[in-house]
Design an enzyme around this catalytic site. Structure first.
Site: not given
Ligand SMILES: Cc1ncc(C[n+]2csc(CCOP(=O)(O)OP(=O)(O)O)c2C)c(N)n1
Ligand SMILES: [Mg+2]
Length: 823
Positions: A501, A531-532, A557, A599
């Site tokens: 990203e 879209s991890e 995370d 996070h």
């Protein structure tokens, strides 16, 4: 460049309607006779033979599972067998016209696809090529079992090789295609274009996109087919994969000749069932699966429903879709209608479906109806078909006898030290360029890079001539050291790509990649969708095809979003392939702070727990550069942790600072950052600097000399250096920002107790973050371990510090209380 994509309010606020184009449904309406001018009679007969081979192979497995043997010979197969009896025409129709360079990925139900693609490849390869493949595969081990009774025909020998290799893999034998380490659900054979099959529903979706990207980016021939079930439409990774594959940038932003969509067919093998749930009518809402193609791009993914009960219809569709992909107009979605007569697995009582439904499909069984058409067209007689059937059954019986024979087909010995799995969990290779024949494509010479020029002005060390601390802004920090190393790798390995990203233009969320955009064309550095799962899954597919991928998840995370891709795919394929595949993927993740509960977590321990991942967490620029270089020249998957707290940290330990020239630091070696006599402090990641502060207080105020050691790597990990230190100090405290419960530090501590029991004067003590959520920035100091927490723990559990007043309780009673309450 995205900056060129101006969003005009007048355009996007204009009123209108979106029109969808009709999606073809079973458009193919020809008969076998109509195809006589397109295909030779022998091809039309071979389609039937291939279907019959698939049917006979799985009928044998069905017998084995249900009646404990086949052909009167008993065998107990303990593993799974998800059979596709009834689906043969879909598999054969798909594979028949494919080239060897076209690659298929599949699911838990892919025996048929393996055989169909294998049979297709055997037909296309000449004898010399076939012999070359069989002789070299596993150094000829599989071939030796089948060649003894060869009748001299290489093609027939290759079919025996295929049947035996697949079956002995299913039965977990060492001569199986993946040394018996994949088994029924994961078997594959890349020399015939059969790529990994996946027991995770939808698992092949993003991996296949990565494989297609490899072909596109490295200009390799062939297409990729992702075979997944209709129920995989419910899986997030399937949608992520389709989003990823349809990104506009392929058509709008990538430069020639890389323009165009990735060459992939998402082929949904639509048998109308999951295990027992029914997507159509129950668990999904699409009614006709092909409809979902309309969601993704203006081309609607060229979606189409195809009658998978007619092998000729499937062949026709694949040929048309392949043309679309070769034009660069992909991706494509196929909804291939089929039906399994067999249960989901042999133990399935079919309680979820009517017997009459199965019978209706059996009446239109493609194997029978296609055979009838051959007879009607005068291409084959019934006797011909019966004779072929008898020959097939004899061959299957032959393969079966060999595969169950423990003398001919032993299992891998996994007990002896240095066993197959000990050798294959990691490949431990070192390769600078995965395609040395090619020049890497870059935009400017490395020395002209604006960031490289800026960094040339900075000090390589954080210390001045007199040992004084220099301002951080004047020094090379961790982010710069990473950039330097990564940039250089792009000029060495032409297959290297980086994405994630905001990687391009923005330079990665934490500016490690600033300066890469200027250096690299779009196809080597690009922004991905959020879209991890697909970011990691595509990297896996890219690597399985032979490339090297460097991908990034902004915060560690977000590992949860890519859980399957990291824990089941990235980590496992090297060993599940029996050591045949390599996984040169580096996954960069950052450990945050200040951003609260979702996070700021340190999930090194989660990654360390999964066998098959190397896990690294540098805390200095020198280590960061050396370790990323080792990761990017290796052949294993590395999860590379970075801490946002210390991206601008200069080098304070290595004499002379961060070398300009290339160097590597081997993964697995902890490093002493400060020598001492009385107490060892072992840290992971950014905690190093807090441990150094604690060490200073301990020395100044309590006369305790501390040896401070940075783990640097977590997997692998060399204990010898730590044990040496403990031998000297007799005491050790371990600290990291990961929550204490279940932390890898607890494993380290337990191992150290076990290995250095006689040398220890106190138990190894772990100080981690609290077993809480990370609270917001304003109060997060109560969560992470700070120097005072280290002193508290030393005072309470290792050695009382004279006159010391603990800042917060951490004595035995308090530890017991917290544990009882689960916090
Ligand atoms: C992620 C995941 N969830 C659940 C399962 C258990 N499971 C195995 S096969 C299957 C049904 C899959 O249906 P479909 O994708 O249509 O493929 P088919 O079995 O029909 O070939 C399920 C639920 C699994 N293997 N993976
Ligand atoms: Mg299904």
């Amino acid at each position: 460049m995205p900056k060129s994509l101006i969003i005009h309010p007048n355009d996007v606020r204009r009123s209108g309607k979106i029109a969808f184009k009709p999606i073809p449904v079973n458009a193919y309406q020809k008969s076998l006779k109509d195809e006589l001018d397109r295909f030779a009679c022998e091809d039309l007969i071979r389609i039937h033979r291939d279907m019959a081979i698939l049917r006979a192979f799985e009928t044998m497995l069905n017998d084995v599972k249900k009646s404990g043997g086949y052909g009167g010979i008993e065998y107990n197969h303990r593993g799974p067998a998800h059979l596709s009896i009834g689906q043969e025409s879909a598999a054969v129709g798909q594979a028949f016209l494919l080239g060897v360079e076209d690659h298929i990925f599949g699911s838990h139900r892919s025996h048929g696809e393996i055989l169909a693609k294998g049979l297709s490849a055997i037909e296309k390869l000449d004898d010399a090529a076939l012999m070359g493949i069989m002789e070299s595969y596993l150094d000829g081990e599989t071939l030796r079992v089948v060649e003894k009774d060869s009748d001299g025909s290489v093609k027939r020998l290759a079919v025996d090789f295929l049947l035996y290799g697949a079956l002995s893999e299913i039965f977990g034998r060492e001569a199986g295609f993946n040394r018996g380490m994949g088994g029924s659900m994961h078997a594959f054979f890349t020399p015939f274009g059969v790529y990994p099959n996946n027991a995770i529903v939808g698992g092949s979706a993003d991996i296949s996109v990565g494989a297609a990207l490899y072909k596109k980016i490295n200009r390799k021939p062939g297409i990729v087919i992702c075979n997944i079930g209709d129920a995989a439409t419910g899986c997030g990774p399937t949608w992520e994969a389709m989003c990823f594959a349809t990104m506009d940038q392929f058509r709008l932003l990538w430069e020639e000749p890389y323009k165009g969509g990735p060459p992939i067919i998402f082929n949904f093998v639509n048998n109308f069932y999951g295990m027992g749930g029914q997507p159509m009518g129950e668990t999904a809402g699409f009614q006709v699966l092909a409809r979902i193609g309309a969601a993704f791009n203006p081309e609607q993914m060229h979606a189409e429903r195809v009658d998978g009960y007619n092998p000729l219809a499937v062949m026709d569709a694949i040929a048309r879709k392949k043309e679309i992909l070769e034009r660069g107009d992909g991706p494509v979605l196929l909804d291939t209608v089929t039906y399994r007569f067999s249960g989901h697995s042999p133990s399935d009582a079919s309680s979820y479906r009517e017997k009459t439904e199965v019978e209706e499909w059996q009446q239109v069984d493609a194997l029978l109806t296609y055979g009838e058409q051959l007879v009607e067209a005068g291409i084959a007689s019934r006797e011909d078909l019966e004779k072929t059937q008898a020959q097939i059954e004899a061959r299957i019986l032959k393969a079966y006898k060999k595969a169950i024979d423990l003398n001919l087909s032993p299992r891998a010995d996994l007990v002896a030290p240095g066993s197959l799995l000990e050798r294959t969990m990691f490949s431990n290779g070192r390769v600078e360029s995965l395609d040395p024949a090619r020049q890497p494509e870059t935009r400017i010479p490395l020395a002209e890079n604006p960031r490289v020029k800026r960094l040339a002005e900075r000090s390589r060390s954080g210390l001045g001539e007199n040992g004084e601390l220099l301002p951080k802004s004047k020094c090379i920090g961790i982010r710069d050291a990473l950039f330097e190393a990564i940039l250089e790798r792009f000029y060495v390995d032409p297959t290297l790509v980086a994405y994630g990203e905001e990687n391009r233009d923005w330079g990665g969320a934490f500016a490690v990649y600033q300066g890469l955009t200027e250096a690299l064309p779009y196809h080597r550095l690009f922004n991905s969708s959020i879209s991890e799962g697909a970011i990691v899954g595509t990297a896996v597919g890219y690597a399985l095809e032979g490339g090297r991928a460097l991908v990034e998840l902004m915060y560690c995370d977000f590992l949860g979003r890519a859980g399957d891709e990291i824990f089941n795919q990235l980590a496992k394929w090297q060993a599940m392939s029996g050591g045949l595949l390599k996984m040169p993927v580096v996954l960069r993740v950052s450990v945050g702070s200040k951003y609260g509960a979702q996070h700021s977590q340190d999930w090194t321990s989660l990654c360390a727990h999964i066998p098959g991942l190397k896990v690294v967490f540098p805390a200095t620029p020198y280590d960061a550069k050396g370790l990323i270089n080792a990761a990017l020249t290796g052949t294993d998957p590395v999860v590379f942790f970075e801490s946002q707290r210390i991206y601008d940290q200069p080098e304070l330990f290595h004499p002379g600072g961060v070398p300009k020239a290339f160097y590597e630091i081997p993964l697995g070696e902890p490093d002493i950052k400060k020598e001492g006599r009385d107490l060892t402090l072992l840290t992971i990641g950014a905690t190093l600097y807090r441990a150094l502060e604690a060490a200073e207080t301990l020395e100044k105020e309590y006369g305790l000399s501390c040896e401070v050691m940075d783990a640097r790597s977590i997997v692998p990990f060399n204990y010898e250096i730590v044990l040496e230190s403990v031998k000297k100090t007799g005491r050790i405290l371990l600290a990291s920002d990961a929550c204490e419960r279940g932390s890898i530090l607890q494993t380290f501590a337990a191992k150290i107790s076990q290995l250095a029991f006689d040398e220890l004067d106190a138990p190894p003590v772990v100080v981690g973050a609290r077993n809480w959520i990370t609270p917001p920035d304003e109060v997060e100091d109560a969560f992470f371990p700070f120097p005072s927490d280290l002193l508290d723990a030393i005072h309470a559990h290792i050695q009382p510090l004279p006159g010391y007043t603990p800042k917060r309780p951490c004595d035995v009673a308090d530890l017991l209380r917290r544990s009882k309450e689960g916090v």
